[in-house]
Design a protein around this motif. Structure first.
Motif, PDB file in Angstrom:
ATOM      1  N   ASP A  53       0.838  -1.199   0.000  1.00  0.00           N
ATOM      2  CA  ASP A  53       0.000   0.000   0.000  1.00  0.00           C
ATOM      3  C   ASP A  53       0.876   1.254   0.000  1.00  0.00           C
ATOM      4  N   LEU A  54       1.888   1.243   0.849  1.00  0.00           N
ATOM      5  CA  LEU A  54       2.802   2.392   0.910  1.00  0.00           C
ATOM      6  C   LEU A  54       3.510   2.589  -0.425  1.00  0.00           C
ATOM      7  N   LEU A  55       3.988   1.503  -1.020  1.00  0.00           N
ATOM      8  CA  LEU A  55       4.670   1.602  -2.313  1.00  0.00           C
ATOM      9  C   LEU A  55       3.720   2.102  -3.398  1.00  0.00           C
ATOM     10  N   ALA A  56       2.482   1.650  -3.369  1.00  0.00           N
ATOM     11  CA  ALA A  56       1.508   2.080  -4.372  1.00  0.00           C
ATOM     12  C   ALA A  56       1.182   3.564  -4.228  1.00  0.00           C
ATOM     13  N   ARG A  57       1.107   4.052  -2.993  1.00  0.00           N
ATOM     14  CA  ARG A  57       0.767   5.459  -2.767  1.00  0.00           C
ATOM     15  C   ARG A  57       1.943   6.394  -2.980  1.00  0.00           C
ATOM     16  N   ARG A  58       3.139   5.988  -2.627  1.00  0.00           N
ATOM     17  CA  ARG A  58       4.298   6.872  -2.670  1.00  0.00           C
ATOM     18  C   ARG A  58       5.161   6.677  -3.897  1.00  0.00           C
ATOM     19  N   THR A  62      13.483   3.689  -1.671  1.00  0.00           N
ATOM     20  CA  THR A  62      14.595   2.819  -1.298  1.00  0.00           C
ATOM     21  C   THR A  62      14.144   1.879  -0.184  1.00  0.00           C
ATOM     22  N   SER A  63      14.866   0.788  -0.024  1.00  0.00           N
ATOM     23  CA  SER A  63      14.564  -0.139   1.070  1.00  0.00           C
ATOM     24  C   SER A  63      14.707   0.550   2.414  1.00  0.00           C
ATOM     25  N   GLY A  64      15.679   1.451   2.529  1.00  0.00           N
ATOM     26  CA  GLY A  64      15.864   2.198   3.772  1.00  0.00           C
ATOM     27  C   GLY A  64      14.673   3.074   4.094  1.00  0.00           C
ATOM     28  N   ALA A  76      14.935  -6.797   8.014  1.00  0.00           N
ATOM     29  CA  ALA A  76      13.554  -7.281   7.904  1.00  0.00           C
ATOM     30  C   ALA A  76      12.935  -6.848   6.586  1.00  0.00           C
ATOM     31  N   VAL A  77      13.250  -5.625   6.146  1.00  0.00           N
ATOM     32  CA  VAL A  77      12.704  -5.134   4.883  1.00  0.00           C
ATOM     33  C   VAL A  77      13.306  -5.883   3.708  1.00  0.00           C
ATOM     34  N   THR A  78      14.557  -6.264   3.800  1.00  0.00           N
ATOM     35  CA  THR A  78      15.164  -7.052   2.722  1.00  0.00           C
ATOM     36  C   THR A  78      14.383  -8.350   2.528  1.00  0.00           C
ATOM     37  N   GLY A  79      14.083  -9.032   3.608  1.00  0.00           N
ATOM     38  CA  GLY A  79      13.300 -10.260   3.525  1.00  0.00           C
ATOM     39  C   GLY A  79      11.893 -10.009   3.017  1.00  0.00           C
ATOM     40  N   LEU A  80      11.278  -8.937   3.484  1.00  0.00           N
ATOM     41  CA  LEU A  80       9.928  -8.572   3.061  1.00  0.00           C
ATOM     42  C   LEU A  80       9.894  -8.313   1.556  1.00  0.00           C
ATOM     43  N   LYS A 101      21.947   3.410  -6.017  1.00  0.00           N
ATOM     44  CA  LYS A 101      20.751   3.088  -5.238  1.00  0.00           C
ATOM     45  C   LYS A 101      19.833   2.140  -6.001  1.00  0.00           C
ATOM     46  N   THR A 102      19.087   1.389  -5.215  1.00  0.00           N
ATOM     47  CA  THR A 102      18.049   0.514  -5.760  1.00  0.00           C
ATOM     48  C   THR A 102      16.726   0.936  -5.143  1.00  0.00           C
ATOM     49  N   LEU A 103      15.714   0.994  -5.969  1.00  0.00           N
ATOM     50  CA  LEU A 103      14.374   1.351  -5.503  1.00  0.00           C
ATOM     51  C   LEU A 103      13.494   0.109  -5.490  1.00  0.00           C
ATOM     52  N   VAL A 104      12.497   0.137  -4.631  1.00  0.00           N
ATOM     53  CA  VAL A 104      11.501  -0.924  -4.579  1.00  0.00           C
ATOM     54  C   VAL A 104      10.211  -0.343  -5.139  1.00  0.00           C
ATOM     55  N   ALA A 105       9.628  -1.033  -6.100  1.00  0.00           N
ATOM     56  CA  ALA A 105       8.394  -0.566  -6.737  1.00  0.00           C
ATOM     57  C   ALA A 105       7.346  -1.669  -6.691  1.00  0.00           C
TER      58      ALA A 105
END
Length: 165
Positions: A53-58, A62-64, A76-80, A101-105
């Motif tokens: 949900d956060l990724l869809a809205r924002r 980055t993983s951080g 924990a986010v890496t595993g998620l 940098k790497t982004l998560v989408a």
């Protein structure tokens, strides 16, 4: 004016819960259980679902940044993100502005297709409830909910920080 309970224990009066009790326990439990049910329909945890949900809205982050927003450790986010990527809900992308940098989408099209029918009855029920309020009352409710959400984010950050020290 409603009195806010200083802690989540039952109201001292033994009668109707006060606003703090309703927000602190009743509403939060209902929201958590709803999101657990939504996530379970897709084979996800509530945290994974809220990350999407956060990724869809924002948009891509980055993983951080995702870790900070969710109050999780970077590990924990890496595993998620690994789990979401394996399930086809998210992917890692190079940052065009900074190749280090790497982004998560999130796969927003898939999320929208899956979630619209799940949330439509909730949306309709809330709209029906809102019809019973004036524009001024709705503005007050919006302000209150926005501020409570900000307080919850601040308190989550406080708890995460306290647990790290």
């Amino acid at each position: 004016m409603a009195r806010l309970s200083p802690h989540p224990a039952a109201p001292e009066s033994g009668g109707t819960p006060d606003l703090g009790e309703l927000l602190g326990r009743e509403l939060s439990t209902a929201v958590v259980m709803f999101h657990e049910a939504v996530a379970a329909r897709r084979g996800l945890t509530a945290t994974e679902n809220k990350a999407l949900d956060l990724l869809a809205r924002r948009g891509p982050v980055t993983s951080g940044d995702l870790a900070r927003e969710l109050g999780l450790t970077p590990g924990a986010v890496t595993g998620l993100v690994d789990r979401l990527a394996r399930a086809g809900y998210a992917q890692r992308l190079p940052d065009a502005a900074d190749r280090r940098k790497t982004l998560v989408a999130a796969d927003v099209d898939r999320l929208n297709a899956e979630m619209r029918p799940v949330f439509a009855p909730l949306r309709e029920a809330v709209e029906k409830l809102a019809d019973g309020f004036t524009a001024a009352e709705l503005a007050t409710i919006e302000h209150f909910v926005t501020e409570v959400a900000a307080i919850m984010r601040d308190q989550t950050a406080r708890l995460v920080e306290e647990s790290r020290t």
